[in-house]
Structures are given as C-alpha cells and as structure tokens.
Design a protein around this motif. Structure first.
Motif, PDB file in Angstrom:
ATOM      1  N   ALA A   1      26.791 -35.852  28.633  1.00  0.00           N
ATOM      2  CA  ALA A   1      28.037 -36.598  28.824  1.00  0.00           C
ATOM      3  C   ALA A   1      28.986 -35.848  29.743  1.00  0.00           C
ATOM      4  CB  ALA A   1      28.702 -36.849  27.473  1.00  0.00           C
ATOM      5  N   TYR A   2      29.070 -34.539  29.557  1.00  0.00           N
ATOM      6  CA  TYR A   2      29.948 -33.737  30.413  1.00  0.00           C
ATOM      7  C   TYR A   2      29.516 -33.832  31.874  1.00  0.00           C
ATOM      8  CZ  TYR A   2      32.081 -29.768  32.732  1.00  0.00           C
ATOM      9  OH  TYR A   2      32.764 -28.979  33.639  1.00  0.00           O
ATOM     10  N   LEU A   3      28.249 -33.573  32.140  1.00  0.00           N
ATOM     11  CA  LEU A   3      27.779 -33.504  33.521  1.00  0.00           C
ATOM     12  C   LEU A   3      27.889 -34.861  34.224  1.00  0.00           C
ATOM     13  CD1 LEU A   3      26.604 -31.341  35.406  1.00  0.00           C
ATOM     14  CD2 LEU A   3      24.330 -32.170  34.815  1.00  0.00           C
ATOM     15  N   ILE A   4      27.433 -35.918  33.563  1.00  0.00           N
ATOM     16  CA  ILE A   4      27.449 -37.245  34.188  1.00  0.00           C
ATOM     17  C   ILE A   4      28.874 -37.734  34.413  1.00  0.00           C
ATOM     18  CG2 ILE A   4      26.820 -39.668  33.863  1.00  0.00           C
ATOM     19  CD1 ILE A   4      24.362 -38.662  32.281  1.00  0.00           C
ATOM     20  N   SER A   5      29.721 -37.617  33.381  1.00  0.00           N
ATOM     21  CA  SER A   5      31.080 -38.154  33.492  1.00  0.00           C
ATOM     22  C   SER A   5      31.943 -37.349  34.450  1.00  0.00           C
ATOM     23  CB  SER A   5      31.740 -38.204  32.111  1.00  0.00           C
ATOM     24  OG  SER A   5      31.968 -36.897  31.590  1.00  0.00           O
TER      25      SER A   5
ATOM     26  N   SER B   1      40.236 -42.920  37.979  1.00  0.00           N
ATOM     27  CA  SER B   1      38.996 -42.143  37.901  1.00  0.00           C
ATOM     28  C   SER B   1      38.752 -41.601  36.503  1.00  0.00           C
ATOM     29  CB  SER B   1      39.037 -40.993  38.914  1.00  0.00           C
ATOM     30  OG  SER B   1      40.085 -40.083  38.608  1.00  0.00           O
ATOM     31  N   THR B   2      39.806 -41.111  35.859  1.00  0.00           N
ATOM     32  CA  THR B   2      39.647 -40.497  34.539  1.00  0.00           C
ATOM     33  C   THR B   2      39.292 -41.514  33.471  1.00  0.00           C
ATOM     34  OG1 THR B   2      41.193 -38.724  35.097  1.00  0.00           O
ATOM     35  CG2 THR B   2      40.779 -39.116  32.765  1.00  0.00           C
ATOM     36  N   MET B   3      39.971 -42.652  33.463  1.00  0.00           N
ATOM     37  CA  MET B   3      39.709 -43.649  32.424  1.00  0.00           C
ATOM     38  C   MET B   3      38.317 -44.237  32.552  1.00  0.00           C
ATOM     39  SD  MET B   3      43.424 -45.523  32.163  1.00  0.00           S
ATOM     40  CE  MET B   3      44.854 -44.613  31.515  1.00  0.00           C
ATOM     41  N   ALA B   4      37.853 -44.414  33.799  1.00  0.00           N
ATOM     42  CA  ALA B   4      36.499 -44.940  33.998  1.00  0.00           C
ATOM     43  C   ALA B   4      35.449 -43.902  33.612  1.00  0.00           C
ATOM     44  CB  ALA B   4      36.315 -45.368  35.453  1.00  0.00           C
TER      45      ALA B   4
ATOM     46  N   ILE C   1      32.425 -43.604  30.542  1.00  0.00           N
ATOM     47  CA  ILE C   1      31.038 -43.170  30.737  1.00  0.00           C
ATOM     48  C   ILE C   1      30.710 -42.025  29.783  1.00  0.00           C
ATOM     49  CG2 ILE C   1      29.423 -42.107  32.373  1.00  0.00           C
ATOM     50  CD1 ILE C   1      30.976 -43.546  34.603  1.00  0.00           C
ATOM     51  N   ASP C   2      31.630 -41.065  29.676  1.00  0.00           N
ATOM     52  CA  ASP C   2      31.444 -39.918  28.780  1.00  0.00           C
ATOM     53  C   ASP C   2      31.205 -40.385  27.343  1.00  0.00           C
ATOM     54  OD1 ASP C   2      32.077 -36.761  28.375  1.00  0.00           O
ATOM     55  OD2 ASP C   2      33.011 -37.922  26.762  1.00  0.00           O
ATOM     56  N   SER C   3      32.051 -41.292  26.876  1.00  0.00           N
ATOM     57  CA  SER C   3      31.945 -41.774  25.498  1.00  0.00           C
ATOM     58  C   SER C   3      30.635 -42.532  25.278  1.00  0.00           C
ATOM     59  CB  SER C   3      33.137 -42.685  25.165  1.00  0.00           C
ATOM     60  OG  SER C   3      34.354 -41.973  25.276  1.00  0.00           O
ATOM     61  N   LEU C   4      30.249 -43.356  26.250  1.00  0.00           N
ATOM     62  CA  LEU C   4      29.008 -44.127  26.128  1.00  0.00           C
ATOM     63  C   LEU C   4      27.786 -43.213  26.080  1.00  0.00           C
ATOM     64  CD1 LEU C   4      29.668 -47.110  28.570  1.00  0.00           C
ATOM     65  CD2 LEU C   4      29.148 -47.303  26.135  1.00  0.00           C
ATOM     66  N   VAL C   5      27.747 -42.232  26.979  1.00  0.00           N
ATOM     67  CA  VAL C   5      26.592 -41.331  27.027  1.00  0.00           C
ATOM     68  C   VAL C   5      26.499 -40.507  25.747  1.00  0.00           C
ATOM     69  CG1 VAL C   5      25.587 -39.334  28.203  1.00  0.00           C
ATOM     70  CG2 VAL C   5      26.558 -41.203  29.549  1.00  0.00           C
ATOM     71  N   PHE C   6      27.629 -39.906  25.341  1.00  0.00           N
ATOM     72  CA  PHE C   6      27.598 -39.043  24.157  1.00  0.00           C
ATOM     73  C   PHE C   6      27.245 -39.830  22.903  1.00  0.00           C
ATOM     74  CE2 PHE C   6      29.651 -37.161  20.430  1.00  0.00           C
ATOM     75  CZ  PHE C   6      29.020 -35.931  20.412  1.00  0.00           C
ATOM     76  N   CYS C   7      27.921 -40.943  22.682  1.00  0.00           N
ATOM     77  CA  CYS C   7      27.685 -41.706  21.458  1.00  0.00           C
ATOM     78  C   CYS C   7      26.271 -42.275  21.409  1.00  0.00           C
ATOM     79  CB  CYS C   7      28.710 -42.837  21.334  1.00  0.00           C
ATOM     80  SG  CYS C   7      30.384 -42.271  20.957  1.00  0.00           S
ATOM     81  N   THR C   8      25.723 -42.643  22.557  1.00  0.00           N
ATOM     82  CA  THR C   8      24.357 -43.180  22.586  1.00  0.00           C
ATOM     83  C   THR C   8      23.341 -42.108  22.237  1.00  0.00           C
ATOM     84  OG1 THR C   8      24.965 -44.825  24.257  1.00  0.00           O
ATOM     85  CG2 THR C   8      22.623 -44.298  24.014  1.00  0.00           C
ATOM     86  N   ILE C   9      23.463 -40.941  22.874  1.00  0.00           N
ATOM     87  CA  ILE C   9      22.508 -39.865  22.613  1.00  0.00           C
ATOM     88  C   ILE C   9      22.671 -39.298  21.201  1.00  0.00           C
ATOM     89  CG2 ILE C   9      21.791 -37.532  23.283  1.00  0.00           C
ATOM     90  CD1 ILE C   9      22.478 -38.243  26.157  1.00  0.00           C
TER      91      ILE C   9
ATOM     92  N   GLN D   1      32.608 -48.529  16.275  1.00  0.00           N
ATOM     93  CA  GLN D   1      33.883 -47.978  15.810  1.00  0.00           C
ATOM     94  C   GLN D   1      34.095 -46.566  16.353  1.00  0.00           C
ATOM     95  OE1 GLN D   1      34.750 -48.378  11.573  1.00  0.00           O
ATOM     96  NE2 GLN D   1      33.476 -50.213  11.473  1.00  0.00           N
ATOM     97  N   ILE D   2      33.038 -45.757  16.289  1.00  0.00           N
ATOM     98  CA  ILE D   2      33.136 -44.383  16.804  1.00  0.00           C
ATOM     99  C   ILE D   2      33.405 -44.411  18.304  1.00  0.00           C
ATOM    100  CG2 ILE D   2      31.868 -42.238  17.202  1.00  0.00           C
ATOM    101  CD1 ILE D   2      30.295 -42.829  14.626  1.00  0.00           C
ATOM    102  N   LEU D   3      32.668 -45.247  19.030  1.00  0.00           N
ATOM    103  CA  LEU D   3      32.828 -45.340  20.484  1.00  0.00           C
ATOM    104  C   LEU D   3      34.234 -45.789  20.862  1.00  0.00           C
ATOM    105  CD1 LEU D   3      31.693 -45.407  23.402  1.00  0.00           C
ATOM    106  CD2 LEU D   3      30.990 -47.762  22.949  1.00  0.00           C
ATOM    107  N   LEU D   4      34.713 -46.858  20.246  1.00  0.00           N
ATOM    108  CA  LEU D   4      36.018 -47.412  20.619  1.00  0.00           C
ATOM    109  C   LEU D   4      37.161 -46.488  20.243  1.00  0.00           C
ATOM    110  CD1 LEU D   4      35.499 -51.180  19.684  1.00  0.00           C
ATOM    111  CD2 LEU D   4      35.587 -50.164  21.964  1.00  0.00           C
ATOM    112  N   SER D   5      37.103 -45.895  19.041  1.00  0.00           N
ATOM    113  CA  SER D   5      38.186 -45.003  18.616  1.00  0.00           C
ATOM    114  C   SER D   5      38.233 -43.761  19.499  1.00  0.00           C
ATOM    115  CB  SER D   5      38.010 -44.601  17.142  1.00  0.00           C
ATOM    116  OG  SER D   5      36.816 -43.864  16.949  1.00  0.00           O
ATOM    117  N   THR D   6      37.071 -43.244  19.871  1.00  0.00           N
ATOM    118  CA  THR D   6      37.023 -42.068  20.744  1.00  0.00           C
ATOM    119  C   THR D   6      37.598 -42.378  22.116  1.00  0.00           C
ATOM    120  OG1 THR D   6      35.051 -41.230  19.609  1.00  0.00           O
ATOM    121  CG2 THR D   6      35.503 -40.350  21.800  1.00  0.00           C
ATOM    122  N   TYR D   7      37.217 -43.542  22.655  1.00  0.00           N
ATOM    123  CA  TYR D   7      37.681 -43.881  23.998  1.00  0.00           C
ATOM    124  C   TYR D   7      39.172 -44.191  24.023  1.00  0.00           C
ATOM    125  CZ  TYR D   7      38.317 -46.037  28.500  1.00  0.00           C
ATOM    126  OH  TYR D   7      38.791 -46.319  29.755  1.00  0.00           O
TER     127      TYR D   7
END
Length: 231
Positions: free
Chosen positions: A135-139, A167-170, A174-182, A195-201
């Motif tokens: 998530a860090y590298l991709i985002s 740039s940051t919000m987009a 991506i960061d939240s999607l990648v991390f939560c998926t993996i 819920q985890i994805l939305l609250s984190t974002y």
C-alpha cells in the motif's frame, strides 16, 4: 468526546512538528520526517481507539504527513526528489520490519519484561506486513505522479490546494484499498471489510484537508544554501 478534542490537538502537534523539521533542516528534514513517520505510523496502528462510536486505529495522522512531505518535495524540488523520498521511506519500512523480526528471535533473559510488548508491537502477521509495504509503495508513487499531472493542469501558486488535496485524497484511497484487500479480504465479512475501508479513508480524507494550510506555510520557507546547490 475526549478522543475527538484530543485528536484535534494531536493532529496540530504533528503538523507543527512537521513544519519545524522542515524549517530547521530544509530538504534533509523532509527525508528524515518521512523515515520517522513511516516507522511511527506502523507502531501507532497497533493501538485502537473509539471515536463517533467507531473503532479505528491510530497512525493515520502521522501517515498523512508522509504525503504532505512528498507533495512539498514535488512542489519545490521536482518529481525526481519526491520519488527518491518514496524509495527512502520504503527502505525505512523494510529495514524496520526485518531488523525487528530478527530482534524478536533472540531468547529473552529471565529478567526481561520487554519481549511480550515488543511482540505485540512488531510481531505482525505476514498479510499485515505485506499489505503495509504494498500500500505504501503503490499509493506513494501514485501520489507523486498525480501531483505532477495536477501541477501541469493547475500550475498557479494559489492552486496549490488543488494539487495537494487532489493527489493525496486519490492516492490515499488507493492506499486504503490495497491495504484492506491484502490484509483483511476473506478475514472479515464484506460488511465489516467495507466499514474498515470507509472509516479508514474518511479519517485520511479529513487529515489531508486539515493539512492544507501547513503546506502553504512550508512552501514559503526559503533556504539560501539549497538555491546555491542548485546553481
């Protein structure tokens, strides 16, 4: 309500320390901040708090300042410097993960009290570690590229807020999607996963917006020695 009010003050402390790091140490300070923030964010994420009736993790504020640092590097020193900073932060994260995993292997003395606490902080499951790294590298690279694209589309100084927030919000989505998926796909039900994805974002979104005045302040700092080095 304590966590809400304290959280606002906590965010201000993070932003002010970020400004001081840049003001005192210039471009080097931004690299140092990214390295420190990468480690601190991954330690803080172990702690959970409750706010607005939702359980959430810490670490989102300090993690958000990494995007602030790379955007500032991109703004003042160019895309190449921002990408270099991303790799620096990635190496810091890998370095911490490898070294602390090796530290945990040592057999503790009978008088030792730190082992269980260190295991709680650094004994991450492989999915969490992989999710964090990916998530860090991709985002972060997405943030650098998006910022450069937005700077060409919105080049005026007063349009900095568009470049920074866009740039940051987009990229944090991506960061939240990648991390939560993996890390969590298949571990929790899809309802809990969302819920985890939305609250984190949402938290990252608010932090990004709140950081806007601070990137304007930081952009105004001048360092004569850096101008001399570029000449």
């Amino acid at each position: 309500m304590f966590n809400l009010y304290f959280g606002i003050g906590f965010a201000l402390v993070n932003f002010v320390l970020f400004l001081l790091c840049y003001r005192f140490f210039g471009r080097t300070g931004l690299y140092a901040w990214i390295g420190a923030a990468t480690i601190l964010a991954n330690i803080q994420v172990v702690k959970t708090i409750e706010m607005f009736g939702i359980i959430m993790t810490l670490g989102n504020v300090i993690y958000g300042t990494i995007y602030l640092a790379t955007d500032l590097l991109n703004e003042k020193y160019g895309e190449k410097e921002a990408k270099k900073a991303v790799w620096f932060g990635f190496f810091t994260l890998i370095m911490m993960t490898i070294i602390m995993q090796l530290v945990l292997i040592f057999e503790p003395a009978e008088s030792d009290f730190a082992q269980p606490h260190m295991e709680a902080l650094f004994g991450l499951l492989w999915r969490l570690a992989l999710g964090s790294l990916a998530a860090y590298l991709i985002s972060q690279f997405a943030d650098v590229k998006l910022y450069s694209l937005l700077r060409r589309r919105f080049p005026k100084p007063e349009q900095l807020w568009i470049r920074n927030n866009g740039s940051t919000m987009a990229s944090q989505l991506i960061d939240s999607l990648v991390f939560c998926t993996i890390a969590f796909a298949g571990v929790y039900s899809w309802d809990v996963w969302w819920q985890i994805l939305l609250s984190t974002y949402v938290i990252k979104f608010v932090v990004s917006a709140a950081s806007t005045p601070f990137i304007y302040i930081a952009r105004g700092y001048e360092f004569p020695e850096e101008h001399e080095q570029r000449q």
